[in-house]
Design a protein around this motif. Sequence first.
Motif, PDB file in Angstrom:
ATOM      1  N   HIS A 582       0.861  -1.175   0.000  1.00 23.67           N
ATOM      2  CA  HIS A 582       0.000   0.000   0.000  1.00 23.67           C
ATOM      3  C   HIS A 582       0.897   1.224   0.000  1.00 23.67           C
ATOM      4  O   HIS A 582       2.028   1.173   0.476  1.00 23.67           O
ATOM      5  N   CYS A 618      -4.166   6.201  -0.028  1.00 26.88           N
ATOM      6  CA  CYS A 618      -3.274   5.140  -0.519  1.00 26.88           C
ATOM      7  C   CYS A 618      -2.958   5.411  -1.980  1.00 26.88           C
ATOM      8  O   CYS A 618      -3.843   5.715  -2.777  1.00 26.88           O
ATOM      9  N   ASP A 620      -1.167   3.246  -4.035  1.00 30.93           N
ATOM     10  CA  ASP A 620      -0.930   2.049  -4.849  1.00 30.93           C
ATOM     11  C   ASP A 620      -2.272   1.363  -5.108  1.00 30.93           C
ATOM     12  O   ASP A 620      -2.985   1.020  -4.158  1.00 30.93           O
ATOM     13  N   PHE A 621      -2.588   1.162  -6.346  1.00 28.84           N
ATOM     14  CA  PHE A 621      -3.914   0.631  -6.684  1.00 28.84           C
ATOM     15  C   PHE A 621      -4.053  -0.806  -6.187  1.00 28.84           C
ATOM     16  O   PHE A 621      -3.720  -1.760  -6.866  1.00 28.84           O
ATOM     17  N   CYS A 622      -4.578  -0.937  -4.968  1.00 28.31           N
ATOM     18  CA  CYS A 622      -4.473  -2.199  -4.242  1.00 28.31           C
ATOM     19  C   CYS A 622      -5.709  -3.071  -4.341  1.00 28.31           C
ATOM     20  O   CYS A 622      -5.644  -4.263  -4.075  1.00 28.31           O
ATOM     21  N   HIS A 626      -9.699   0.761  -3.867  1.00 29.69           N
ATOM     22  CA  HIS A 626      -8.486   1.537  -3.598  1.00 29.69           C
ATOM     23  C   HIS A 626      -8.798   3.019  -3.451  1.00 29.69           C
ATOM     24  O   HIS A 626      -8.255   3.699  -2.579  1.00 29.69           O
ATOM     25  N   MET A 629      -9.654   4.139  -0.068  1.00 35.01           N
ATOM     26  CA  MET A 629      -8.634   4.002   0.984  1.00 35.01           C
ATOM     27  C   MET A 629      -8.064   5.387   1.265  1.00 35.01           C
ATOM     28  O   MET A 629      -7.091   5.826   0.644  1.00 35.01           O
TER      29      MET A 629
HETATM   30 CU1  CUA Z   1      -4.235   0.453  -0.545  1.00 30.01          CU
HETATM   31 CU2  CUA Z   1      -4.604   1.419  -2.741  1.00 30.01          CU
END
Ligand code: CUA
Length: 658
Positions: A582, A618, A620-622, A626, A629
């Motif tokens: 992340h 966040c 980072d495309f998690c 996402h 987040m």
């Molecule tokens: Cu955690 Cu995007």
Amino acid sequence: MKSIFAFLTVAVFLVSCNPAPTSSKSSKGALTSNAAEKVYVAPGEYDDYYAFISGGFSGQLAVYGLPSGRLFRVIPVFSQDPEKGYGYNEETKPMLNTSHGFVPWGDSHHPDISQTDGVLDGRWVFINENNTPRIARISLETFETVEIIEIPNSAGNHSSSFVTENSEYVVAGTRFGIPIPQRDISISDYKGNFKASLSFIKIDPEDGEMSIAFQIRMPGFDYDLSHPGRGKSHGWFFFSMYNSEEAHSLLEVNASQNDKDFIAAVNWKKIEEYVKQGKGHKEKVKYAHNIWDDDTHTATSTMEKEVLVVNPEDVPGAIYFLPTPKSPHGCDVDPTGEYIIGNGKLAAAMTVHSFTKMLKAIEDKAFDGDKYGIPILKFEAVNYGTLVQPGLGPLHTEFDTRGNAYTTFFISSEVVKWNVKDLKVIDRHPVYYSVGHLMIPGGNSRKPFDKYMIAMNKITKDRYLPTGPEVCQSAQLFDISGDKMELLLDFPTIGEPHYAAGIPAEMLMDKSKKIYKLEDNKHPDAVKTEADSKVIRKGNEVHIYMTMIRSHFSPDNIEGVKVGDKVFFHITNLEQDYDVPHGFAMIGANTSEELIMPGRTATMVWEPKEVGVWPFYCTDFCSALHQEMQGYVRVSAKGANTPIKYTLDDEVPGEEEE
Ligand code: CUA
């Protein structure tokens, strides 16, 4: 529409006319028709080799796949990297500490992979920093920089960081003569007063930790490159040098006077024995030694205070000069350890010295005087032969397992393949343009993996789409498995592709780390469950112990922060899944984002300057959520009495619902 039509026309031409290199392509690259097939790695397939290509003035090390030339990763080493938070967050900032203070940039040059029994063992890759002399060690499990050691009594650490065949030592050298110790003297007093250091840095066989074993105090010549002996010449190290004239100005003229400069042959085993007897003298110095701890996810920097110095005259028989025309740059040793090649930048011929002849010459005392007490061996007594007029401006040589050498020629922009024993040119191929180093995976070992070679070019002019005054530097991939070198691919590189190291993929891919185990995380500020996440004020410091997991932070609403506070986000990624980092970004933060791997903790400092409610998120495309987040920090005025409050879904994490 017009451009699509034009594209289709070309495509049809390519398909209908086989073999079908276009005229412009064939004049530039002379590609054979199946070159594309040879570098094509189908979607989902893996490359055969890892190539670690230095970023030169970017200070980093980039990881590519061969034969595709695809860029996988840029490992931050000597320069700050805002993408990963390296050199910005509290944990990694100590990695860039030096005796000159925090240095956010470096000039990375020569990566070299650790060896056992003269063969690559894939444990670590070392790389030198030229400007503020340092050597870094990078783990080939985590692909992260785990140690940086500064080299005292040095300037321009160019002849580095090559390792001996059992990774006993990694070496450093001094490209610029300097007063040792540093002092205030006239530059015109260079000759005789400026000195150089050749440093042997011990590598711990278990954990790889580096420590400077000894430094050899050498005359103030410019030590340029080096390579270890191997096989029969194991125990020796060879350093090329220019400026045996000891010029201090206009070196392009004044350091090009002598017909021959030298390669210094250093019997490090002999010096090792001398040092083991408690000999040599300690000098007061100051250098930083920075180590990353994988348990606490934190680096520490220690300022070391002394170094053991050995004077050549005190260890007779340990160091000799091999006369080598003319201002030699590359200093390369073939896989058998017998041939030592001096790539004289200004010479019309390539010089090949023989290790066997060198030993005989030492035994026979075939000397031609000395320099500062170091015996000069007679050129004829050590020289195996010369390769006459192979090209213009030879720089570097690598080897295959079939007795062939491959040398780059900067001025004539070509790679020349020649047989080391016969001293005969076998093949030559143009490169585009002005090639510096070349690399065959395992080229600095007893066992090169000799299917591919890459040439690393300084100038590319017309090879790529123009991008303003600066055009990318690049590598060119050759198939060297046949008699003729075959050019397969051009690919751009980050920074300056100064040198590279390569290794078969199967030696690294299975041991590549996937996650950091949360239970092993010993970071003092880690929180391992959401229930433990919290916010604590200590004077004007606010410490936020935060967790992240798909797809929220805990806590995600924080109040009670005030202008003038120093806010520490100690963030732990609770994920235990491969490839789920992340990110964390705070509006107005003067550092960078954080990119936090599964199971790891990182700390970002934010100093809010304005009252308001400020979001973080966040990066980072998690997951599918996402975008959700995210969270807020409420910042009150300097003297406000807003109490510290932290919640997730309006509940205090860890407290039972009433
Ligand atoms: Cu955690 Cu995007």
